[in-house]
Design a protein around this motif. Structure first.
Motif, short mmCIF file in Angstrom:
data_model
loop_
_atom_site.label_atom_id
_atom_site.label_comp_id
_atom_site.label_asym_id
_atom_site.label_seq_id
_atom_site.Cartn_x
_atom_site.Cartn_y
_atom_site.Cartn_z
N GLY A 124 10.23 -12.81 25.43
CA GLY A 124 11.57 -13.02 26.00
C GLY A 124 11.80 -14.46 26.40
N SER A 125 13.08 -14.73 26.65
CA SER A 125 13.47 -16.10 27.02
C SER A 125 14.23 -16.06 28.35
CB SER A 125 14.31 -16.70 25.90
OG SER A 125 15.50 -15.94 25.71
N LEU A 126 15.52 -15.96 28.34
CA LEU A 126 16.30 -15.94 29.59
C LEU A 126 15.98 -14.71 30.44
CD1 LEU A 126 19.83 -17.12 28.36
CD2 LEU A 126 17.94 -18.51 29.24
N ALA A 136 17.28 -12.54 21.49
CA ALA A 136 16.47 -11.51 20.81
C ALA A 136 15.71 -10.70 21.84
CB ALA A 136 15.48 -12.20 19.86
N ASP A 137 15.78 -11.13 23.11
CA ASP A 137 14.99 -10.53 24.20
C ASP A 137 15.09 -9.01 24.23
OD1 ASP A 137 15.10 -13.01 26.90
OD2 ASP A 137 15.14 -13.27 24.72
N GLY A 138 13.94 -8.36 24.39
CA GLY A 138 13.92 -6.90 24.48
C GLY A 138 12.49 -6.41 24.41
N ALA A 151 14.75 -7.30 33.75
CA ALA A 151 15.14 -8.12 32.59
C ALA A 151 16.61 -8.50 32.67
CB ALA A 151 14.86 -7.33 31.30
N LEU A 152 17.45 -7.55 33.10
CA LEU A 152 18.90 -7.83 33.17
C LEU A 152 19.21 -8.78 34.33
CD1 LEU A 152 21.54 -7.18 31.76
CD2 LEU A 152 21.79 -5.17 33.23
N ILE A 153 18.54 -8.59 35.46
CA ILE A 153 18.74 -9.50 36.62
C ILE A 153 18.34 -10.92 36.22
CG2 ILE A 153 17.82 -10.09 38.90
CD1 ILE A 153 17.51 -6.97 39.33
N ASN A 154 17.19 -11.08 35.56
CA ASN A 154 16.74 -12.41 35.12
C ASN A 154 17.75 -13.03 34.16
OD1 ASN A 154 14.42 -12.12 36.60
ND2 ASN A 154 13.15 -11.47 34.86
#
Ligand code: LRH
Ligand code: MN
Length: 426
Positions: A142-144, A179-181, A193-196
């Protein structure tokens, strides 16, 4: 390679009379519905689509890539190829760059080449889905959205760098696709993941110049095959609202699960003033990125019907960024893009011919059959004479594909560049 406009007008001369009678027929037919064809010809001539810098060479899949010969090996050559497209169609007046695939070496030189071809810089695309050779952090997990703060900060800084490159080139928007997941249940904590992701997007948004827009592109799967953090329009819409009024949702037509009603998503986002732009392509199964209008032309028409309605009734929604995002595995990339431009303009023109007033009345009267007849009357109209008139009016080739082959562009490009050059991109 530059196309000589005299050659274009000479070729057009030979074809002039072929479409004017058809145009007269359309003019008479639609004037009865109070639709002025010349206004539509002008709207079509003004319609500009940004060409993806990553789709000027042969695309490929994990199963292989078949080079095409004469591919652009530099950003200058990519702009030259878009210059050929724009000379032939006068509807490809912008480029959407992908960083780091297209980092401009000499910004002034790149701007001069673009200016010379009449091309502007549309949305910049960041890339936090690949690790660069000199990368200090990895985006593997992941990235963001990454659980690893260093990876998040690294991705945030990359997006800020992309904005700075865009500012120098005159771009006014940033597209973020993640592409994060995860590939397996339990691999990620969805909420974290969504908060980040939201926090990271906000910190990028806050550094954007006042006159810039952010486009948040969603996608249900690939390269992750269990979950994607920004998986659908609702998640993108939520994040855009969280960032601020200059953040919008970007709709890539290939980023929907089978049978999704994309035109309804488009109508909803416009009503909420949060539709920023499009990545046009077509698909039968997944994110196939094939030629626009080659698989589901009626669906594309229905999307443009909602767009035309929205452009008349939703002043709260900004002007759109029209972009193509396709990959050419078996076609000449430039011929493929000419066909995509044609399909986009055809769908837009058919939508402009919908008798919106009559449709509203029929909907009000719940005359279900009449509603369909009104829509399909426009869809079943051969509008290609209108595109030809628009192109002739703007000095383009009446038949761009024919002109491309007539001028033996690919042969010329192979002569200039050889058969081994490889374009950066997908
Ligand atoms: C992701 C995507 C995105 C680009 C990439 C080239 O599938 O549509 O828009 O960054 O393709
Ligand atoms: Mn896309």
């Amino acid at each position: 390679m530059k196309i000589n406009t005299d050659h274009i007008s000479a070729l057009n001369k030979k074809q002039e009379d072929s479409y004017s009678s058809e145009l007269d027929f359309l003019r008479n037919k639609f004037s009865k519905k109070g639709i002025t064809l010349d206004e539509i010809v002008q709207k079509v001539a003004d319609f500009q689509v940004a060409i993806p810098s990553w789709a000027l060479g042969a695309g490929g899949t994990r199963f292989g890539r078949f080079s095409y010969g004469g591919e652009p090996a530099s950003l200058e050559q990519k702009l030259d190829d878009i210059g050929v497209l724009h000379a032939l169609t006068k509807s490809a007046g912008a480029v959407s760059l992908h960083i780091p695939w297209d980092i401009p070496g000499d910004v002034k030189a790149i701007k001069d080449v673009a200016k010379d071809h009449g091309i502007t810089f549309d949305a910049m695309n960041s890339n936090t889905f690949q690790d660069q050779p000199d990368a200090k952090e990895t985006y593997k997990f992941g990235s963001l959205s990454s659980a690893d703060e260093a990876a998040r900060e690294y991705a945030i800084q990359h997006n800020k760098d992309v904005i700075n490159i865009g500012k120098e080139l005159g771009s006014k928007s940033l597209t973020v696709w993640l592409a994060d997941g995860a590939n397996f249940p339990g691999q990620n904590n969805f909420q974290t993941a969504l908060i980040n992701t939201e926090k990271s997007l906000k910190s990028i948004y806050e550094t954007m110049p006042e006159d810039w827009k952010m486009f948040i592109e969603y996608k249900p799967y690939e390269p992750n095959f269990y979950s994607t953090v920004i998986q659908d329009w609702g998640t993108s819409f939520m994040l855009a609202n969280a960032c601020g009024e200059r953040a919008y949702t970007l709709v890539d037509l290939g980023h929907h699960l089978p049978n999704t009603n994309i035109e309804q998503i488009v109508a909803t986002l416009m009503l909420k003033g949060k539709l920023g732009g499009f990545h046009f392509n077509d698909s039968k199964y997944g994110d196939d990125d094939v030629t626009v209008g080659s698989i589901k032309p009626y669906a594309l028409f229905l999307i443009f019907n909602e767009l035309v309605y929205g452009m008349e009734n939703n002043p709260q929604n900004p002007d759109f960024s029209w972009m193509i995002d396709a990959s050419h595995n078996t076609k000449d990339p430039l011929e493929d893009l000419i066909q995509s431009l044609e399909a986009i303009l055809i769908a837009y023109t058919q939508a402009l011919l919908v008798d919106q007033k009559a449709l509203r009345n029929a909907q009000q009267e719940n005359d279900v059959v009449k509603c369909q007849e009104i829509l399909q009357d426009a869809y079943r109209s051969d509008v290609r004479p209108i595109l030809k008139a628009a192109r002739e009016k703007s000095g383009a080739a009446v038949n761009p594909l024919q002109a491309y082959r007539n001028f033996e562009v690919r042969k010329q490009l192979i002569k200039e560049r050889g058969t081994k050059t490889l374009a950066t991109g997908l």
